[in-house]
Scaffold this active site. Structure first.
Site, mmCIF file in Angstrom:
data_model
loop_
_atom_site.group_PDB
_atom_site.id
_atom_site.type_symbol
_atom_site.label_atom_id
_atom_site.label_comp_id
_atom_site.label_asym_id
_atom_site.label_seq_id
_atom_site.Cartn_x
_atom_site.Cartn_y
_atom_site.Cartn_z
ATOM 1 N N LYS A 52 0.841 -1.201 0.000
ATOM 2 C CA LYS A 52 0.000 0.000 0.000
ATOM 3 C C LYS A 52 0.874 1.248 0.000
ATOM 4 C CE LYS A 52 -3.917 -2.212 2.245
ATOM 5 N NZ LYS A 52 -4.585 -2.607 3.478
ATOM 6 N N GLN A 96 -4.989 -1.333 9.634
ATOM 7 C CA GLN A 96 -4.878 -2.642 8.992
ATOM 8 C C GLN A 96 -5.491 -3.739 9.881
ATOM 9 O OE1 GLN A 96 -3.600 -3.356 5.817
ATOM 10 N NE2 GLN A 96 -4.399 -5.391 6.243
ATOM 11 N N ASP A 119 -11.387 2.856 3.985
ATOM 12 C CA ASP A 119 -11.802 1.452 3.853
ATOM 13 C C ASP A 119 -13.308 1.333 3.635
ATOM 14 O OD1 ASP A 119 -9.939 -0.560 3.779
ATOM 15 O OD2 ASP A 119 -9.616 -0.605 5.947
#
Ligand code: NAD
Length: 281
Positions: A52, A96, A119
């Protein structure tokens, strides 16, 4: 059969975003910023976060990874999120997953300001998506959706069948395809006669986590098949779709790896850019 090349589509999306970031920088004199919080030393999470960060830098985003040990207290993370929520240089915040057991996942998700929730997991964004309002959309289903649209731009009236009803994949995918006027069936572990449901699909999305569940004779000729599954097996990583069989019957199919996976990260960057743009309005 069209092999849907997720790597190529992701590279194209990153290139579009790179150009957009240059324009945004010229216009606003700043670039979108993505901050990732990584807790613990789980190897897959470390690999995802590294990828990422690399991709974010490639498209010109300001990227930061904040690491904590497994033992970190929940309050430390909540305080950091609060600080990032108030930081104008941070457009997107991602924690995460998975998290250590002593940290409440839902509390963390809800602590992120919905306007920085890249997200798309915050209940406000989940609600906005299902109400048809603009919102951050979870990255994997967003990537699947963009791949389907590349093959079939007009989805109106198509029959879509989604296998799996997770908040991460199945449910948001349903909303995205409903918005396109598909007739959507969502199936799951309690569905009776999954094969018969799948045979109805013009668009079939498998997000289950069972290696090669979807067989060749489950797929209608001319169906577009999107395989979200990532399953470790003796023969390596395979999807939820029996690739060799289904590639003989489907119109288009994503491979695993190289299909949905690369699009997930590219869509995270897209969400970061979108959050930045909304914050400048
Ligand atoms: P999950 O475990 O949260 O959900 C799985 C879903 O499958 C559930 O809704 C369950 O009801 C359904 N299911 C289970 N057994 C079934 C059966 N026999 N028939 C029909 N439905 C059944 O999983 P998830 O987080 O949505 O992930 C699904 C898969 O996608 C996993 O393999 C995961 O590794 C993969 N994944 C890939 C990406 C990517 O970037 N490509 C991202 C996230 C997840």
């Amino acid at each position: 059969m069209i092999l849907i090349d997720g790597k190529k589509a992701a590279a194209e999306l990153r290139e579009e975003l790179r150009k957009e970031v240059v324009e945004l920088k010229n216009k606003h004199n700043k670039v979108p910023g993505l901050t990732v919080i990584l807790i613990g030393d789980l190897t897959p999470s470390q690999i995802y976060v590294r990828n990422k960060e690399k991709s974010a830098k490639e498209v010109g985003l300001k990227s930061e990874v904040i690491k904590y040990p497994d033992s970190v207290e929940e309050k430390v993370i909540l305080d950091k999120i609060d600080e990032l929520n108030k930081d104008d240089t941070v457009s997107g915040i991602l924690v995460q997953l998975p998290l250590p057991k002593h940290i409440d996942k839902q509390k963390i998700i809800e602590a992120i300001n919905p306007s920085k929730d890249v997200d798309g997991f915050h209940p406000m964004n989940v609600g906005s998506l299902s109400s048809g309002y603009e919102s951050s959309v979870p990255c994997t289903p967003l990537g699947c959706y963009l791949l389907v649209k590349k093959i079939e731009p007009n989805l109106s009236g198509k029959k879509a069948v989604i296998i799996g009803r997770s908040n991460l994949n199945g449910k948001p995918m349903t909303q995205l395809l409903l918005k396109e006027n598909c007739t959507v069936t969502i199936t799951h572990s309690k569905t009776k006669n999954l094969k018969a449901e799948c045979l109805e699909a013009d668009i079939l999305v498998a997000a289950v986590g069972i290696p090669e569940l979807v067989k060749g004779d489950w797929v209608k000729k001319d169906a577009i098949v999107i395989d979200v599954g990532i399953n470790k097996t003796d023969k390596g990583i395979v999807g939820d779709v029996a690739f060799d069989e289904v590639s003989k019957s489907a119109r288009a199919l994503t491979p695993v790896p190289g299909g949905v996976g690369p699009m997930t990260i590219a869509c995270l960057l897209k969400n970061t850019v979108e959050c930045f743009k909304r914050s400048q309005l």
